[in-house]
Design an enzyme around this catalytic site. Structure first.
Site, PDB file in Angstrom:
ATOM      1  N   LEU A 208      74.366  -4.959  68.462  1.00 35.92           N
ATOM      2  CA  LEU A 208      74.926  -5.548  67.680  1.00 35.92           C
ATOM      3  C   LEU A 208      76.134  -5.652  66.921  1.00 35.92           C
ATOM      4  O   LEU A 208      76.644  -6.678  65.975  1.00 35.92           O
ATOM      5  CB  LEU A 208      73.878  -4.283  66.876  1.00 35.92           C
ATOM      6  CG  LEU A 208      73.092  -5.397  64.940  1.00 35.92           C
ATOM      7  CD1 LEU A 208      72.785  -6.203  65.309  1.00 35.92           C
ATOM      8  CD2 LEU A 208      72.687  -4.062  63.857  1.00 35.92           C
ATOM      9  N   CYS A 209      76.524  -4.247  67.380  1.00 38.35           N
ATOM     10  CA  CYS A 209      78.437  -4.852  66.558  1.00 38.35           C
ATOM     11  C   CYS A 209      79.720  -6.165  67.231  1.00 38.35           C
ATOM     12  O   CYS A 209      80.051  -7.058  66.922  1.00 38.35           O
ATOM     13  CB  CYS A 209      78.961  -3.411  67.342  1.00 38.35           C
ATOM     14  SG  CYS A 209      78.858  -2.940  68.969  1.00 38.35           S
ATOM     15  N   THR A 210      78.735  -6.489  68.467  1.00 37.95           N
ATOM     16  CA  THR A 210      79.221  -8.372  69.497  1.00 37.95           C
ATOM     17  C   THR A 210      78.835  -8.481  68.291  1.00 37.95           C
ATOM     18  O   THR A 210      79.680  -9.699  68.262  1.00 37.95           O
ATOM     19  CB  THR A 210      78.477  -7.876  71.209  1.00 37.95           C
ATOM     20  OG1 THR A 210      79.103  -6.513  71.702  1.00 37.95           O
ATOM     21  CG2 THR A 210      78.860  -9.205  71.743  1.00 37.95           C
TER      22      THR A 210
END
Ligand SMILES: [Zn+2]
Lengths: 426, 526
Positions: A208-210
């Site tokens: 998700l952070c990417t």
């Protein structure tokens, strides 16, 4: 209705000359085979169930009909889409939108005389054990892992070692691009579909952070549009990946983000591929795998040659390659094994983290798991009142909920079986 | 998305618009509308070949409709070619079909060049003599395919003098040049601050930059040499691991995991060096194909070490890696920029070759050159042995080794060859006739097995190198067509033809044998 065609009788021994040579003549490489006439009768009368009337299903129905099987049933819940026409040869452009099972059955019944294909336009889960009990053999031509797990577990659940009639052989085929596999699963005898879950490639997903912070690939932008931006802009309305308007919105949204980050390669086709998780599919691979499945079905039903024990892999990217081997049973398989599955997990991690771990673990791939110990629930997905009451447990460290050596029962509404996990806290 | 893209979506993801265009300009001839022949065509008509033609002089029999899905009860007694054309044609409106209810040999007697208009000629249910004649008559641009199914056994032979592949679809085309970075890449690597206090920044240094830094340090302490032994590579990994600050630095993990693959000496692969030495690359003529012209241009580029450092054109593709968007996009554009420069240099070479040959510069498209450069490390040329060579100059050593393996399916190749000889003598195939009775067992088995022994002997091999049980099995099958096997072979053959027409992926060379009784197969280069 009586017409000229249905009154025409065809001489079986001429029409099935190729197959009948196999059934009438003995073999030195398979001396156990005894050619007796009852075999031909059995082939004609045995009820065969085909799961799926898609790329593999169309081929399987054709192959069974031309193997002399006359009593075939087919289940499929889908309707025909334009993108099916490059391989699902029982359908024409005018059939788009019609149920696959019904259209495929009608086509075979018309083309191959004396064969009756009975369609069931529904989900496999809509049928009960009494229904499945009627068949001599089940052939699966599906692209859904979930449906195959369900079918596999259901047939194993029906198997009673004391009663040989409850043993339903399952022949399973699958393809992806130029690759595929065919296998024979015999409850009580071979490994099962669940045993081989770890052979599947890990479901692709991006952190998700990417997606949120450091997109690099066009796929990251598309995931951003569908996972993060869609709920932001459309609230409760669910995305319909079959609706070109929704795909168009995702495409434009992803494209805008890609432009902002100087990322190239977002196209409509890629957008569709990512959000629908499209697997390339072609007529030739389907033909190879379906033919293998039906070859095994004919060998199993007629005993005229040894059936596959129990797995054949096919790959056509580089030359033509098949690999035939005996896939081994897993002792701790939740469907066919006896042993309890053992897992180590850190006690300071939360139940939610344990849940995420099971969702991603290739041989578990759970969607919405619920947890209990000795009948006492730790977390339940439903009903809503219980879910809310137990939700605080998700944030508790595992060591506050269970002790090393405890057996956790994991259930999932998509699976007709439960997982027993003996946990060791580390 | 247009209607055609929608219909073909699932296959375009495999071979793209290029591949599709190649299919759409192909014309396939099927000689004899056998079950396997029609199954092959089904799998070619569905994905949209341009045209197909069915040639068959026969009429539809009961035996046909029991094994061939594209001949039905209504077809009984009618022309097999016409009915197969009708029932196959309805699978795809975009495909043009033709038929001729004639014998292929009589067509050829009237029109000797008949085969030259086809991209692929598929023959089945023909005698060995006819197959050899047709193979011989195929021009250098026509792929010849001979397929057989007998009971549970299937076999296919492919022949075309030369087949070239640019897009072989390798798993990984990345060419990172860690051992010898070009100027822009080297300066990119030094732009990262490995001493930063910012853990976020540190954790997002792209692994390519990490590899370049540690590789450069290694070279400085090892006299300019890169790690070559396993132990040295492990040492490089350890050096990288020592630079890690926290176990969460995934970028360092990525670097460590790619040491074995990425930290090798960049070289021109030996298979490509071989192609460079090929006479067709050496001596270009006005008839030289695009492939050999671009290959020569690439060779000239490699030899011009001022431009290429002696390496192939850069692929320009990099894998995904943990990095900030900016640094990743910059890295991507550095590789792409160098790749573009290489393509430009190769293009200049192509143009001067074309000029030398007196051909128009536009005769080779920039797209062709680009794709050639991108996949230049994976080019492949297959020169199939002709059928005549297979029959007149058998590879007896190889054959002996295949026969020595008790698990091999190769004996079936021998028995099917002997069956062809049986047909020449008897006018029928072994085991043909009614399925009951014992004639097949008492007469055909010994007759066929002595032909097998004779064939083996003619190759200088033991007369009993093929088990009699397998000869018996082929007689048991009695040349019968079993649909499952026809369909299996139809799938395999159509897949190979698609690879040959699109010049994508790698086709088998040159004979595939499938034993449906054991569900095993193998490829033999005969
Ligand atoms: Zn199992």
């Amino acid at each position: 209705m009586v017409d000229a065609q249905s009154t025409l009788t065809l001489d079986d021994s001429q029409r099935w000359a190729g197959v009948y040579k196999l059934l009438d003549r003995s073999s030195l490489i398979h001396p156990e085979f005894e050619p007796v006439d009852q075999i031909k009768e059995f082939i004609k009368e045995a009820k065969i169930l085909v799961i799926g009337a898609g790329g593999l299903g169309c081929e399987i129905l054709k192959n069974l009909a031309l193997s002399g099987f006359c009593n075939i049933h087919v289940i499929d819940m889908d309707t025909i889409d334009v993108s099916n026409l490059n391989r699902q040869f029982l359908f024409r452009r005018a059939d788009v939108g019609k149920p696959k099972a019904v259209t495929a059955a009608a086509f075979i019944n018309k083309r191959v005389q004396g064969v009756t294909v009975t369609p069931h336009y529904c989900k496999i889960q809509d049928k009960d054990e009494d229904f499945y009990q009627e068949f001599a053999l089940v052939i699966c031509g599906l692209d859904s892992i979930e449906a195959r797990r369900w079918m596999n577990a259901t047939l194993f659940g029906m198997f009673d070692p004391e009663n040989p009639d409850t043993m339903k052989p399952l022949i399973d085929g699958g393809t992806e691009g130029f690759k595929g596999q065919a296998r024979v699963i015999l409850p009580g005898n071979t490994s099962c579909y669940e045993c081989s879950m770890d052979m599947l490639s890990k479901p692709t997903g991006f952190p998700l952070c990417t997606i949120a912070n450091t997109p690099r690939l066009p796929e990251h932008c598309i995931e951003w549009a569908s996972v993060l931006e869609w709920p932001n802009k459309h609230g409760e309305r669910k995305m319909d990946t079959d609706d070109p308007k929704d795909i168009q919105w995702l495409y434009e949204t992803a494209l805008a983000r890609a432009k902002q980050y100087n990322i190239q390669g977002v196209t409509y086709s890629l957008t569709q591929g990512v959000v629908k998780n499209i697997i390339p599919a072609i007529a030739s691979t389907n033909a190879i795998i379906a033919a293998s499945c039906c070859n095994e079905a004919l060998k199993l039903a007629s005993t005229s040659a040894k059936y596959l024990n129990n797995y054949m892999m096919y790959s056509g990217n580089d030359s033509v390659y098949t690999y035939t081997f005996e896939h081994q049973r897993k002792d701790d398989c939740p469907v066919c094994g006896n042993a309890v599955s053992k897992m180590e997990f850190r006690g300071d991690k939360t139940l939610e983290e344990f849940m995420d771990f099971l969702k991603e673990k290739p041989d578990a791939q759970l969607k919405k798991p619920s947890f209990a110990i000795a009948g006492k629930p730790l977390y339940l997905q439903a009903p809503k009142s219980l879910e809310e009451a137990l939700r605080p447990n998700l944030l508790k460290p595992l060591k506050d909920l269970v002790s090393s050596g405890d057996q956790i029962t994991v259930t999932d509404s998509t699976l007709p079986f439960s997982l027993q996990v003996e946990i060791t806290l580390v | 998305m247009d209607a055609k893209t929608q219909k073909y979506d699932r296959q375009l993801r495999l071979w793209g618009n290029n591949g599709q265009a190649a299919l759409e300009s192909a014309h396939i001839l099927l000689v004899n509308a056998s079950a396997v022949g029609c199954e092959i065509l089904k799998n070619m008509v569905l994905p949209g070949i341009g045209q197909f033609t069915v040639v068959d002089a026969g009429q539809v029999t009961l035996d046909d409709i029991g094994s061939n899905f594209f001949l039905d009860a209504e077809s009984l007694g009618k022309s097999r070619a016409e009915r197969a054309y009708e029932l196959l044609g309805e699978l795809n409106d975009d495909v043009q079909g033709h038929w001729a209810s004639k014998d292929i040999l009589s067509i050829l007697a009237e029109e000797p060049n008949y085969l030259s208009k086809f991209s692929v000629v598929i023959v089945s249910n023909v005698s060995q003599a006819t197959a050899r004649k047709l193979a011989y008559l195929c021009s250098k641009d026509t792929t010849f395919v001979w397929v057989k199914t007998v009971g549970l056994v299937g076999q296919v032979r492919i022949a075309i003098p030369e087949h070239v592949i640019v897009e072989s679809h390798p798993d990984n085309v990345a060419d990172l040049r860690i051992d010898s970075p070009f100027l822009e890449l080297a300066s990119y690597a030094t732009s990262f601050n490995f001493d930063t206090e910012d853990t976020m920044e540190f954790g997002h240094i792209p692994y390519v930059a990490i590899l370049l830094k540690y590789m450069e340090e290694w070279k400085q302490t090892h006299g300019g040499k890169i790690p070559s032994t396993y132990a040295e590579k492990n040492q490089l990994k350890a050096n990288i691991r020592a630079g890690m600050r926290s176990p969460d630095d995934e970028n360092f993990d990525e670097a460590i995991n790619s040491v074995l693959r990425s930290c090798q000496a960049t070289v021109v692969p030996s298979s490509i060096k071989e192609l460079f030495k090929d006479e067709k690359c050496e001596n270009l003529t006005t008839d030289s194909s695009t492939f050999w012209i671009i290959l020569r241009a690439v060779r000239d580029f490699v030899e011009d070490s001022g431009k290429s450092s002696g390496f192939l054109p850069l692929s320009g593709t990099i894998p995904d890696m943990k990095a900030q968007t900016d640094s990743y996009v910059t890295l991507q554009s550095i590789y792409k920029g160098k790749a573009k420069q290489d393509v430009e240099d190769v293009t200049k070479n192509v143009n001067s070759i074309l000029e030398r040959l007196g051909r128009a510069a536009e005769s080779i498209t920039s797209q062709e050159i680009e794709s050639f450069c991108k996949f230049s490390a994976f080019l492949k040329v297959i020169c199939y042995r002709s059928l005549e060579d297979e029959y007149q100059h058998p590879k007896t050593k190889q054959i002996a080794s295949w026969l020595a393996d008790p698990e091999s399916v190769f004996p079936y190749y021998v028995i099917l060859r002997a069956s062809d000889a049986f047909f020449e003598q008897e006018g029928r195939y072994p085991g043909e006739g009614p399925s009951d009775g014992t004639v097949w067992e008492e007469e055909d088995v010994p007759k066929l097995h002595s032909l097998v022994a004779g064939l083996l002997q003619s190759w200088g091999l033991e007369r009993d190198a093929v088990p009699r049980d397998l000869t018996y099995e082929i007689c048991r099958y009695g040349n019968g067509a079993i649909h499952n096997i026809a369909s299996f072979m139809g799938g395999v053959v159509s897949q190979e033809i698609i690879k040959l027409i699109t010049h994508q992926y790698i086709p088998m060379d040159n004979t595939f044998v499938f034993d449906g009784a054991r569900s095993v197969s193998a490829v033999f280069s005969l």
